[in-house]
Design an enzyme around this catalytic site. Structure first.
Site, PDB file in Angstrom:
ATOM      1  CB  SER A 175      20.130 -50.104  93.384  1.00 36.62           C
ATOM      2  OG  SER A 175      21.319 -50.885  93.118  1.00 36.62           O
TER       3      SER A 175
ATOM      4  CD  GLU B 104       4.795 -41.670  82.713  1.00 37.09           C
ATOM      5  OE1 GLU B 104       5.379 -41.814  81.659  1.00 37.09           O
ATOM      6  OE2 GLU B 104       3.428 -41.825  82.922  1.00 37.09           O
TER       7      GLU B 104
ATOM      8  CB  SER C 233       6.659 -50.264  91.140  1.00 28.28           C
ATOM      9  OG  SER C 233       7.954 -50.717  90.931  1.00 28.28           O
TER      10      SER C 233
ATOM     11  CG  LEU D  11       8.288 -55.779  83.108  1.00 26.45           C
ATOM     12  CD1 LEU D  11       7.874 -55.907  84.557  1.00 26.45           C
ATOM     13  CD2 LEU D  11       7.357 -56.283  82.333  1.00 26.45           C
ATOM     14  CB  THR D  12      13.465 -57.047  84.588  1.00 19.56           C
ATOM     15  OG1 THR D  12      14.316 -55.770  84.693  1.00 19.56           O
ATOM     16  CG2 THR D  12      14.473 -58.167  84.250  1.00 19.56           C
TER      17      THR D  12
ATOM     18  N   GLY E   2      17.443 -55.332  85.179  1.00 15.07           N
ATOM     19  CA  GLY E   2      16.768 -54.114  85.313  1.00 15.07           C
ATOM     20  C   GLY E   2      17.853 -52.959  85.490  1.00 15.07           C
TER      21      GLY E   2
ATOM     22  CB  CYS F  15       6.260 -48.844  81.194  1.00  8.31           C
ATOM     23  SG  CYS F  15       4.670 -48.118  81.562  1.00  8.31           S
TER      24      CYS F  15
ATOM     25  CD  GLN G 111      10.757 -59.465  88.453  1.00  7.37           C
ATOM     26  OE1 GLN G 111      10.908 -59.923  89.447  1.00  7.37           O
ATOM     27  NE2 GLN G 111      10.074 -58.537  87.607  1.00  7.37           N
ATOM     28  NE  ARG G 112      16.179 -61.027  94.373  1.00  8.37           N
ATOM     29  CZ  ARG G 112      16.303 -62.453  94.849  1.00  8.37           C
ATOM     30  NH1 ARG G 112      15.549 -63.210  94.732  1.00  8.37           N
ATOM     31  NH2 ARG G 112      17.359 -62.506  95.944  1.00  8.37           N
ATOM     32  NE  ARG G 113      19.081 -64.205  85.594  1.00  7.76           N
ATOM     33  CZ  ARG G 113      18.481 -65.214  84.572  1.00  7.76           C
ATOM     34  NH1 ARG G 113      17.208 -65.821  85.065  1.00  7.76           N
ATOM     35  NH2 ARG G 113      19.248 -65.491  83.559  1.00  7.76           N
TER      36      ARG G 113
END
Lengths: 541, 764
Positions: free
Chosen positions: A444, A431, A435, A399-400, A410, A397, A405-407
């Site tokens: 990206s 895995e 998402s 996660l940010t 991630g 898993c 996020q969006r900085r």
């Protein structure tokens, strides 16, 4: 035509007002998942069809467009009660659309969209199956070939398994209450080439079960689970490896709805996106308080205050294996530090739809990325990783946390995960399922990583620079399949004069250069102090 | 382009791909169509989500612009980061260490409570703080302990006291507060916790249950299908072995406590001997309160061996031991197991008949007294009220032919001591008289010379007549002439003891008068059946001829009379004296209870007699042969006998016999109470006293009790020991203990051998 006297029940669909990112009014179709009767007014929990679940919300009646109310299909109601995903985001309408997109003969769509009368369900579904089989260009749905295979297959297994396997192969003839569900599933046509592979034989079948690769998940795992559901009501446990579930047949209405309104973590207030199994008595709180460092959940600010007098942690309770600037990574063993791992998972579940917390955290390592300030090491994001992965997963898993996020964090997490793989000398892949955000982030990262390599290649002695996919994979630790898919996605692979070539177009190069300029957060491999452990040699994880 | 080139080769990951810039390849557009040849890779997303609106928009935006546009990102629920009180909440600063942080594996466990005080608690704390000083952590610790100590059930105040160890007022207030709070609590605990899985699988689908334990996956080779099976078998085997281990462990424990019990018993016994508690009164006094609790309401259990446990249970679960009386006259032959059920069925009725007569308490004490000396060879308990269970046929390979103990029968070891007696060497008359006795018949009333009695099948008494040169003279003897006085009082006074042959070692050729005088002086044995004048029915049966054994003439003994083959030892002086006392007692007894035909007087006399008994005589008593009842004469009364005898009378009778044997070694006419109903109340107390007397006399009693439990291995051993000790004039208590200890060994062996069948013990 519908007036307000009409009762809106679960399963109803109707346009619901929501603001889009440009703050414009939109009326996307939504499904009512739950109705809450509070004194004074009613609240409706809506899922916007074709939007991610994280946008589901409680709305007031005035946001509902009652004029376009659609009542639930009869079939949808049963699954609702059973807690089966009859009205999951994969709504019939959308599947129709999708089916059409994927060249399924349109004839099958209306028949499925309509209600199958319960008594006739079995017969109809069988006929439907044949219909679909005939209609689908892909020869993968229950066909004679598979049926015959199924007849061979059981002989090698015990009875219970043979029944199961038969179900897998002939899902449409073994329909029970969730029959419609499996019909829906099977109407999702697999992509070409995929099916043949998965039907290869017994060995592969078995592998497919263990292996939650995307290609088999929708096709085999789901019916497999279905059959388990219907087998005398004995619930079966999910597989024990991995951290994500693609099979949502066990989903009930409870897990489809967010249960926590708000989480306060350090400086931040987070709106959870998905269900998380925090203690049930805490779900009714307006705010759930988390200790920023140990992530303990507390019911009130007072409790948090008290807790903080006792909690001395100012960083995740693990070893710091990376530090550059303010960014640090801490490694936490899911077996040795259960409390923290569980708290972390509970928090992460709020933002990861497919994460499963079914099993303990023992086989995982957690890499927590933190940002330091004078108060301590604040958690920014994390990824978990199986100590031993049979499927080359280097991330379970990831996660940010929303405030970060969006900085670029991630990508930093992803980069770090591949740095670990490089130290291990392995290639890895996240895995599945990914998402939406995961897919975008990974794509990206892969694009930038691969383009970086391609652009840096210099021609030697006048020859054209060239590279193999394997080489790219080795350099980056990105699994071969991911390299290929990225090359494809970027449209770099071309067939030219009898051979495959990689072509770099102007806009790709420009786009990459622009993106790389923005990408200032990078992992410095020199700052990584990490020695991989061979977990297979230990008795336990 | 040829058609062939459309069928592009699969992308070979190992093949170098040249890199071109688009500008270098102006003709690339011609080849674009071939791109399709490379199979599209899956995205790795769930199909359903892959088509979500925002994602698709974002993907297309990326493909178009090669760059993220603000409006094209996937929207997510908002997050705020402006908690104003953050700095107040997280106080202090944390300096970043120079080194990477490395945590100590075990350094984090400090004893701080998990419970965190809320504002409600704070109010209470403030209130409490007016009276005393209570720190928040202290309060939290209390709550924490209370919370963690209670599961589904709340901790009680008492438990809380132990748990918290606080001042009473504080404890009470916090406890009450906690109970109240706990009851109002919506969650299962005041410390919120993740829902735990339940082992029964009921929580498999509960969304709120998380972090279930992974069942250990078997690490077996993939290709061997049976590996899992054998692995499971191994697991099972292991489980069973460990179970065996624990069973053995328990057996060991039991044996230890049994040894303990034995030692304690011996100690008690010695103490009693020292303080002269021969009648058991002191013991009773001491044990009565105890006994009420601990004594099984089981009969005097004659210990059975393990094999017959089931049967023993059947027989012993009732306090009324119908079959206990060895002298019970039964219609069935003794080893009749087939009819045991029938008999069993009869019991309830018989019980009601019998119960009122029995003095309950005496009985209990008596039992206690006896029980004390019972050492079961396998530790099988007399389950006080366990339901009757059928004998387990499967454990009994011999089926119905298996030897089964009968409750109430005492099985004795073979008498080896007979052969080694010094009297064996005697010859002639002495020898004759040693082994035989003058015998009389009641009908016809005459003497039948010298005969020897023994017990035949089914308890019949067989008289083996021996010819001697005195036959002729003896035949004309009037049986009554020896006791002229007896006729007038009790015509059938059964016991006539003889004098000792040691003394009468005279000339081999004796005259009749000499003989008579010998008999009259009780130097020789004389057996005379009791005339059944009161029992007419006895006459009917009388004619039934007895099975004849040996060369001797068959003699039908119309009444039940037991022979006791005994040998005489030493101490004749005392014994003679005792005998005289006895006779006096008998006379007294008989005069007071003329109808009584039992041998009760012996019991009456026992108290005084016992005092003179020493260990050797007790030995003798122990080795006495017990005659089984003779029953053929009176079926009617037999049933009465079968019903009525209680353990008391049995004891008494038995002891009478042994006592008598000890006295004289002469013929003892055994008890056959024709009217036991009368006999019982009278004899019981004495019987009891008698028993304890004998047991108190010397450690030889152990032998005696061992005899009672005859064929158990220990008893057998004891018997032989007893016989070997026959010559020992005095057995010291210590030696008896040794014997007892030694004795313990075979018991244990037997037990171990049987432990494999102790299924009932499997607790797991």
């Amino acid at each position: 035509m519908a007036d307000h006297s009409v009762e809106i029940t679960e399963g109803c669909r109707l346009p619901v007002l929501r603001k889009n990112q440009e703050n414009e009014d939109e009326w996307p179709l939504a499904e009512i998942l739950s109705v809450r009767d509070t004194p004074g007014k009613k609240l409706y929990y809506v899922h916007y069809i074709d939007f991610n679940k994280r946008l589901d919300e409680w709305v007031t009646p005035d946001r509902l467009d009652m004029k376009k109310l659609q009542f639930p299909k009869k079939e949808a109601k049963t699954p609702m009660k059973n807690g089966l995903p009859g009205s999951r985001p994969s709504s019939p309408e959308r599947e129709v659309k999708k089916s059409l997109d994927l060249h399924v003969q349109s004839a099958s769509a209306p028949s499925r969209g309509k209600t199958l009368p319960t008594p006739k369900r079995k017969a109809e579904s069988v006929s439907l199956a044949t219909q679909v089989t005939a209609a689908t260009p892909v020869p993968s749905l229950p066909s004679s070939a598979e049926a015959s295979q199924a007849s061979v297959y059981p002989a090698m297994r015990d009875t219970s398994f043979s029944i199961k396997s038969r179900d897998e192969h002939e899902p449409l003839t073994s329909l029970t209450t969730n029959g419609t569900t499996s019909i829906q599933r099977h109407l999702i046509p697999p992509q070409p080439g995929r099916k043949r592979k998965s039907c290869g034989g017994t060995d592969e079948m078995v592998k497919m079960f263990q292996n939650n690769s995307p290609r088999c998940s929708t096709i085999y795992l789901l019916p497999g689970e279905d059959s388990q559901d219907s087998s005398d009501g004995i619930p079966s446990a999910p597989r024990m490896t991995g951290s994500l579930v693609s099979d949502r047949s066990h989903d009930d209405i409870v897990t489809r709805m967010k249960n926590i309104d708000c989480i306060e973590l350090g400086r931040h207030r987070l709106k959870p996106w998905y269900f998380s199994p925090y203690p049930q008595e805490l779900t009714s709180l307006p705010i759930l308080y988390l200790c920023e460092f140990c992530l303990k959940y507390l019911k009130s600010l007072k409790c948090l205050q008290r807790h903080l007098t006792k909690c001395n942690l100012r960083h995740p309770p693990g070893n710091e294996i990376y530090r550059k600037g303010t960014i640090s990574f801490f490694e936490i063993d899911g077996r040795k530090n259960k409390a923290y791992s569980q708290n972390l998972c509970l928090l992460a579940k709020c933002f990861l739809d497919h994460k499963t917390l079914y099993y303990d955290t023992d086989p995982f390592l957690f890499y927590v990325m933190t940002e330091y300030d004078s108060k301590g090491f604040h958690i920014v994001g994390y990824f978990s990783k199986e100590k031993e992965s049979t499927e080359d997963y280097n991330v379970a898993c990831i996660l940010t946390l929303p405030p970060y996020q969006r900085r670029g964090y991630g990508k930093l997490l992803i980069e770090f995960s591949y740095e670990l793989s490089k130290v291990e000398g392995k290639t890895g892949t996240p895995e599945k399922p990914l998402s939406d955000l995961g897919l975008l982030s990974y794509r990206s990262y892969w694009s930038q990583t691969i383009l970086e390599i391609l652009m840096d290649l210099k021609s030697e002695n006048g020859e054209r620079p060239q590279i193999t996919i394997n080489e790219i994979s080795e350099i980056t630790s990105v699994k071969k399949e991911d390299v290929i898919s990225t090359l494809q996605y970027l449209n770099l692979i071309n067939y030219y004069k009898g051979q495959y070539i990689l072509t770099l177009s102007e806009d790709i190069v420009d786009g990459h250069e622009r993106a790389m300029q923005k990408r200032h957060l990078r992992i410095d491999p020199k700052c990584l102090h990490f020695t991989p452990k061979d977990w297979s040699k230990r008795g336990k994880w | 382009m040829s058609k062939l080139s459309f069928r592009a080769r699969a992308l070979d990951a190992a093949k170098p791909l040249p890199i071109y810039r688009n500008k270098d390849l102006p003709d690339l557009t011609d080849c674009v169509s071939i791109n399709r040849a490379v199979p599209q890779m899956p995205t790795g997303m769930e199909k359903e989500e892959e088509s979500e609106h925002h994602l698709q928009r974002a993907i297309s935006a990326q493909q178009v612009f090669r760059e993220k546009k603000e409006s094209m990102v996937i929207p997510v629920p908002e997050a705020e980061s402006n908690i104003t009180y953050y700095d107040r909440l997280y106080k202090g600063e944390f300096r970043i260490p120079k080194q990477l942080i490395h945590i100590q594996p075990l350094g984090l466990d400090n004893e701080l409570p998990d419970y965190d005080m809320d504002s409600e608690d704070e109010t209470l704390l403030n209130r409490l703080n007016r009276k005393m000083e209570l720190k928040p952590v202290q309060f939290e610790t209390m709550m924490d302990r209370l919370e963690k100590a209670s599961t589904n059930q709340l901790v009680t105040l008492q438990e809380a006291k132990l748990l918290l160890n606080e001042d009473d007022y504080l404890l009470k207030s916090v406890y009450d507060y906690w109970v109240r709070k706990r009851k109002n609590c919506r969650g299962p605990s005041l410390i919120p916790q993740i829902k735990q899985e339940k082992r029964d699988g009921s929580t498999n689908n509960d969304a709120y249950v998380a972090f279930r334990r992974r069942t250990e996956k078997m690490q077996t080779r993939k290709n061997r299908k049976n590996d899992e099976v054998s692995y499971e078998k191994m697991l099972k085997l292991r489980r069973e072995f460990s179970r065996t281990m624990s069973i053995l462990e328990m057996i060991k424990k039991r044996e230890k406590s049994k040894r303990e019990l034995l030692h304690l018993t011996l100690e008690v016994f010695e103490k009693r001997y020292q303080i002269g508690d021969f009648s058991g009164e002191i013991l009773n006094e001491v044990t009565v309160p105890l006994a009420e609790k601990t004594i099984y309401p089981a009969p005097i259990s004659l210990p059975m061996s393990n094999r017959h446990k089931a049967e023993s249970k059947i027989k012993s679960h009732k306090p009324v031991p119908k079959h206990l009386h060895p002298f019970t006259v039964k219609p069935e032959p003794h080893f009749d197991f087939v009819h045991s059920h029938k008999k069993y069925n009869k019991r309830p009725k018989l019980d009601t008949f019998r119960q009122p007569v029995r003095p309950e308490r005496q009985q209990t004490i008596n039992k206690a007294d006896i029980k004390q000396y019972d050492f079961h060879s396998s530790g099988e308990e007399d389950y006080p009220l366990s339901p009757a269970s059928e004998p387990d046929e499967e454990n009994d390979p011999d089926g119905i032919f298996a030897f089964r103990r009968k409750a109430g029968c005492s099985y004795h070891a073979p008498l080896v001591d007979q052969s080694c007696t010094p009297h064996w060497q005697q010859t002639g008359q002495d020898r004759l008289w040693q082994r035989n006795c003058l015998t009389a018949l009641s009908v016809p009333r005459r003497c039948i010379a010298v005969a020897r009695g023994r017990v035949g099948r089914g308890g019949r008494v067989v008289l083996d007549r021996t010819s001697s040169d005195l036959d002729r003279a003896l035949r004309h003897l009037d049986p009554d002439m020896f006791y002229p006085s007896a006729d007038s009082i009790v015509p059938d006074l059964p016991v006539h003891t003889n004098t000792n042959s040691h003394n009468s070692k005279s000339s081999p050729q004796r005259s009749l008068t000499q003989l008579l005088s010998d008999i009259q002086a009780c130097r020789w044995k004389f057996f005379r059946p009791r005339p059944l004048q009161e029992n007419s029915r006895g006459e009917d049966k009388k004619g039934t001829p007895q099975v004849e054994k040996g060369g001797a003439a068959p003699l039908s003994s119309s009444v039940s009379g037991g022979f006791t083959e005994e040998q005489f030892h030493s101490h004749q002086q005392q014994l003679v004296q005792m005998h005289k006392q006895l006779q006096q007692q008998e006379l007294q007894q008989n005069s007071t209870a003329p109808e009584l035909h039992t041998h009760v007087p012996n019991a009456v006399s026992s108290d005084c007699m016992s005092k003179t008994l020493d260990s050797a005589s007790a030995h003798f008593a122990a080795s006495a042969v017990v005659n089984t009842p003779n029953n053929e004469n009176r079926p009617q009364i037999a049933s009465v006998n079968g019903v009525l005898p209680n353990s008391g009378s049995f004891r008494q009778a038995k002891l009478n016999r042994s006592g008598g044997g000890g006295e004289s070694g002469s013929l003892v006419r055994m008890t056959n109470s024709s009217n036991p109903q009368l006999a019982v109340p009278q004899s019981l107390p004495h019987g009891h006293g008698h028993l304890s007397t004998v047991s108190a006399v010397s450690p030889a009693h152990t032998h005696h009790s061992a005899r009672l439990c005859a064929p158990s291995p220990s008893a057998l051993k004891l018997a032989s020991v007893a016989s070997s000790l026959d010559r020992v004039p005095k057995v010291t208590p210590t030696s008896a203990i040794d014997i007892a200890r030694e004795n313990h060994e075979p018991e244990r062996l037997a037990l171990n051998g049987l432990s494999e069948t102790t299924v009932a013990m499997e607790v797991t």
